[in-house]
Motif scaffolding. Sequence first.
Motif: not given
Length: 419
Positions: A35-39
């Motif tokens: 769930e660690s989506y990145l910008r």
Amino acid sequence: MTTERREDDSTATCRFCATPLRDTVVDLGMSPLCESYLRGDQLNAMEPFYPLHVYVCRACWLVQLEQYVSAEHIFTEYAYFSSFADSWVQHARRYTEQMIDRFGVGPDSQVIELASNDGYLLQWFVKAGVPALGIEPAANVAQAAEEKGVPTLVRFFGVELAEELVAEGRRADLLLGNNVLAQVPDLNDFVAGMKIVLAPDGVLTMEFPHVMRLIDENQFDTIYHEHFGYFSLHTTRSIFNHHGLEVFDVEEIPTHGGSLRVYARHDADETKPVLPAVRELLAREGAFGLTSVERYASFAAQVAETKRGILELLIGLKRQGKSIAGYGAPGKGNTLLNYCGIRTDFIDFTVDRNPYKQGLYLPGTHIPILEPQEIAHRRPDYVFVLPWNFRDEIVQQMAGIREWGGQFIVPIPQAHVVP
Ligand SMILES: [Zn+2]
């Protein structure tokens, strides 16, 4: 020199019975938290990867991961909103009707849901005039539940909260938890809490993906760091029995690739006899091999072959010059893409209906997440369906891709094209 991990390197113990874990089910290597989506501005920074190594306990047969991250870390800003999946919301509505019919749940009952998410389910009880209380540790999704009129406590559930609720005179006539058991770090504290808050003649229902289906249908991508445990009826019943609860019925349901809905009650409550379905499924699990180590040990080879099949299909299509887009950005997609090494060399972008994910990038693989309309604008030859458990819904919603000859790819149980 050997590259194989020595089993005695593991210091992990079973999260239910504390037996040392020595038997590997599958080792999916190193993977980022799904769930660690990145910008965009994070793409050049270091990204933490953790082992995705699954064990089975030889004493209680609980399939499990070692925990590398705290539940607080996972749930503080949880991006999953159940209401973005239409079929899941309808599943919740049907459940509500069934509970009202079967157990006479009504205006005098108290319904409590553990991990109530954005109120996707309790909203139906509220509409039916049944007092409902949600318990949800992620503040942002709890806020969405409150906006639907569902009272929600932003807390982790366990013995402490259960005792507080009982002290306030609140016990559950219907206590439910869907897809929460896998994410509970302290399993014994959680189940002990359920025992405390359940009314003397109350009914407890829990839904969770059935580990028998996971193994039988190669659903290795449902394994991720946020899911610490993978359950059979056999193991669930052992855990419940240990805490003074008895399973009296079980149903096999199609959600999440094949789940169980387990019905339980206090062990002293003899008003609900144990139905034959329980004995029957326990026997089938035994025949499948869920209570012997050999069946688990064969899973790793099956997963490796599934990976080769997915890559073979994608390599063939890319060599023909085809373009491939993804659909969805679910946790399972991240396990699959990272384990298989699929990046923008195969999949140009993916799309997701959840606005929280749009504009971000998938962890590890850095595939951009765009709005669903981008599929129609860019007209890819293939759409790779990552949340394959919603396959039928997605194929129907995205039927427009056939206008330009687009086809769907479904990776599980084996990679195949849906024209
Ligand atoms: Zn165990």
